[in-house]
Design a protein around this motif. Sequence first.
Motif, PDB file in Angstrom:
ATOM      1  N   ALA A  44       0.837  -1.209   0.000  1.00 43.07           N
ATOM      2  CA  ALA A  44       0.000   0.000   0.000  1.00 43.07           C
ATOM      3  C   ALA A  44       0.870   1.257   0.000  1.00 43.07           C
ATOM      4  O   ALA A  44       0.574   2.235  -0.698  1.00 43.07           O
ATOM      5  CB  ALA A  44      -0.931   0.004   1.217  1.00 43.07           C
ATOM      6  N   LEU A  45       1.976   1.228   0.769  1.00 41.72           N
ATOM      7  CA  LEU A  45       2.875   2.374   0.799  1.00 41.72           C
ATOM      8  C   LEU A  45       3.549   2.565  -0.555  1.00 41.72           C
ATOM      9  O   LEU A  45       3.670   3.692  -1.047  1.00 41.72           O
ATOM     10  CB  LEU A  45       3.923   2.189   1.903  1.00 41.72           C
ATOM     11  N   ALA A  46       3.953   1.475  -1.177  1.00 44.49           N
ATOM     12  CA  ALA A  46       4.584   1.554  -2.505  1.00 44.49           C
ATOM     13  C   ALA A  46       3.612   2.125  -3.540  1.00 44.49           C
ATOM     14  O   ALA A  46       3.988   2.980  -4.351  1.00 44.49           O
ATOM     15  CB  ALA A  46       5.078   0.178  -2.941  1.00 44.49           C
ATOM     16  N   ALA A  47       2.363   1.685  -3.507  1.00 40.80           N
ATOM     17  CA  ALA A  47       1.366   2.185  -4.456  1.00 40.80           C
ATOM     18  C   ALA A  47       1.124   3.679  -4.246  1.00 40.80           C
ATOM     19  O   ALA A  47       1.015   4.449  -5.202  1.00 40.80           O
ATOM     20  CB  ALA A  47       0.061   1.400  -4.320  1.00 40.80           C
ATOM     21  N   TYR A  48       1.041   4.102  -2.980  1.00 47.31           N
ATOM     22  CA  TYR A  48       0.844   5.523  -2.700  1.00 47.31           C
ATOM     23  C   TYR A  48       2.048   6.336  -3.171  1.00 47.31           C
ATOM     24  O   TYR A  48       1.890   7.399  -3.767  1.00 47.31           O
ATOM     25  CB  TYR A  48       0.597   5.767  -1.206  1.00 47.31           C
ATOM     26  N   ALA A  49       3.262   5.842  -2.926  1.00 50.58           N
ATOM     27  CA  ALA A  49       4.476   6.550  -3.354  1.00 50.58           C
ATOM     28  C   ALA A  49       4.494   6.701  -4.870  1.00 50.58           C
ATOM     29  O   ALA A  49       4.865   7.753  -5.392  1.00 50.58           O
ATOM     30  CB  ALA A  49       5.717   5.803  -2.874  1.00 50.58           C
ATOM     31  N   ARG A  50       4.094   5.665  -5.583  1.00 51.60           N
ATOM     32  CA  ARG A  50       4.032   5.754  -7.060  1.00 51.60           C
ATOM     33  C   ARG A  50       3.052   6.833  -7.493  1.00 51.60           C
ATOM     34  O   ARG A  50       3.337   7.628  -8.370  1.00 51.60           O
ATOM     35  CB  ARG A  50       3.612   4.402  -7.641  1.00 51.60           C
ATOM     36  N   ARG A  51       1.872   6.847  -6.882  1.00 54.71           N
ATOM     37  CA  ARG A  51       0.864   7.863  -7.246  1.00 54.71           C
ATOM     38  C   ARG A  51       1.337   9.264  -6.875  1.00 54.71           C
ATOM     39  O   ARG A  51       1.131  10.215  -7.612  1.00 54.71           O
ATOM     40  CB  ARG A  51      -0.465   7.574  -6.543  1.00 54.71           C
ATOM     41  N   MET A  52       1.972   9.384  -5.699  1.00 58.95           N
ATOM     42  CA  MET A  52       2.406  10.678  -5.192  1.00 58.95           C
ATOM     43  C   MET A  52       3.464  11.305  -6.093  1.00 58.95           C
ATOM     44  O   MET A  52       3.464  12.513  -6.309  1.00 58.95           O
ATOM     45  CB  MET A  52       2.983  10.490  -3.782  1.00 58.95           C
ATOM     46  N   HIS A  53       4.353  10.507  -6.617  1.00 58.42           N
ATOM     47  CA  HIS A  53       5.472  11.037  -7.386  1.00 58.42           C
ATOM     48  C   HIS A  53       5.336  10.819  -8.893  1.00 58.42           C
ATOM     49  O   HIS A  53       6.244  11.137  -9.640  1.00 58.42           O
ATOM     50  CB  HIS A  53       6.785  10.435  -6.890  1.00 58.42           C
TER      51      HIS A  53
END
Length: 127
Positions: A44-53
Amino acid sequence: MHTYRIGDAAALLGVSTDTVRRLVDGGKLTERDDTDRRIIPGPALAAYARRMHRTERQPSGSSARNRFSGIVTDVILGDVSAHVEIQAGPFRVVAMVSRESAEELRLEPGVPAVAKIKSTNVVVERP
C-alpha cells in the motif's frame, strides 16, 4: 509482507509524520495488526508513493529517465573539471562535469538545475 510504522513511512515518503497520520486517518494507507496498532502494509505504501510522485513525462529528446530537479548548492571549479552538488528534495546529487560545461551553464549556488542520470550500473541495497 513487510509493514511500516508511521514514522518510517514518513521518512520514506519525505513527508512529516502528521501528513502520514492524516493519510492513515483518512483510511488510505492503514491496517491494524494483532495488537490493534496501526500499520502500513508495504504494498500500500509503494502504491501511494508511485501515485504521489508520478508525473507526466515531457518529451525531452533524451533517453535518460531518472531526473532530479533541484537547486545547485556548491560548485568547485578545477583546472579541467567541476564538482557540482545539487539538492533535489531530500537527495544530494553530486556530479563531476567539465569546467567548460559548468561555465557554459553558469552553474553557481542558488540556480535551479536538473540532474539527469543514466547508468548501466545501479546498486540496490536493503537496509
